[in-house]
Design an enzyme around this catalytic site. Structure first.
Site, short mmCIF file in Angstrom:
data_model
loop_
_atom_site.label_atom_id
_atom_site.label_comp_id
_atom_site.label_asym_id
_atom_site.label_seq_id
_atom_site.Cartn_x
_atom_site.Cartn_y
_atom_site.Cartn_z
N HIS A 27 0.67 4.38 -7.18
CA HIS A 27 0.04 3.09 -6.94
C HIS A 27 1.04 2.11 -6.33
O HIS A 27 2.24 2.23 -6.53
CB HIS A 27 -0.56 2.50 -8.23
CG HIS A 27 0.39 2.34 -9.38
ND1 HIS A 27 0.84 3.41 -10.13
CD2 HIS A 27 0.96 1.24 -9.92
CE1 HIS A 27 1.64 2.96 -11.10
NE2 HIS A 27 1.75 1.65 -10.98
N HIS A 55 1.82 -2.00 -6.13
CA HIS A 55 1.54 -3.33 -6.66
C HIS A 55 1.50 -4.30 -5.49
O HIS A 55 2.42 -4.31 -4.67
CB HIS A 55 2.66 -3.80 -7.60
CG HIS A 55 2.75 -3.02 -8.88
ND1 HIS A 55 2.28 -3.52 -10.07
CD2 HIS A 55 3.25 -1.79 -9.14
CE1 HIS A 55 2.50 -2.62 -11.03
NE2 HIS A 55 3.09 -1.57 -10.49
#
Ligand SMILES: [Zn+2]
Length: 136
Positions: free
Chosen positions: A100, A102
């Protein structure tokens, strides 16, 4: 989908999340522990552990989605800047093992500070590590 991966469950709609952007390959949703107002995560729908393992297409699609989200945050929230952050392995603060990015909107008056104090390196030190990275 990986067993017991909370981001796979979010992508499958099996866990609740505040989704802010999605397409065929990626999903963006609010971080439940935001550093600033609007802090979101962008993930590929396909499971991979982290930067070491994510496929090229998933990496490209997730990066492109992060850029779209950054533009959306600027437009909708009026942020003054954005940090794009990835954590790969626990040594680098990774705590959820589904790749992922941010996307952290920044505001001129937000309280975030650099976690390190950069120091000037000696030329020999840079040359030595550069040689080690290049190999041979
Ligand atoms: Zn996953």
């Amino acid at each position: 989908m990986a067993e017991d991966c909370i981001f796979c469950k979010i992508a499958a709609g099996e866990l609740p999340s505040e989704i802010v952007q999605e397409d065929e390959d990626t999903l963006a949703f609010m971080d439940i522990n935001p550093w600033t107002r609007g802090h979101a995560l962008v993930i590929p729908r396909n499971h991979s552990r982290n930067l070491y393992e994510v496929g090229e297409n998933d990496l490209r699609n997730t990066s492109n989605a992060a850029q779209r989200l950054a533009l959306r945050l600027r437009e909708r929230l009026g942020c003054d800047g954005v940090n794009l952050l990835n954590a790969c392995e626990p040594a680098a603060w990774q705590s959820v093992f589904h790749f992922h990015l941010h996307v952290i909107p920044r505001y001129d008056d937000d309280p975030l500070q650099l976690p390190v104090r950069p120091r000037q390196a000696e030329p020999d030190e840079l040359a030595e590590v550069a040689a080690e990275i290049r190999g041979g």
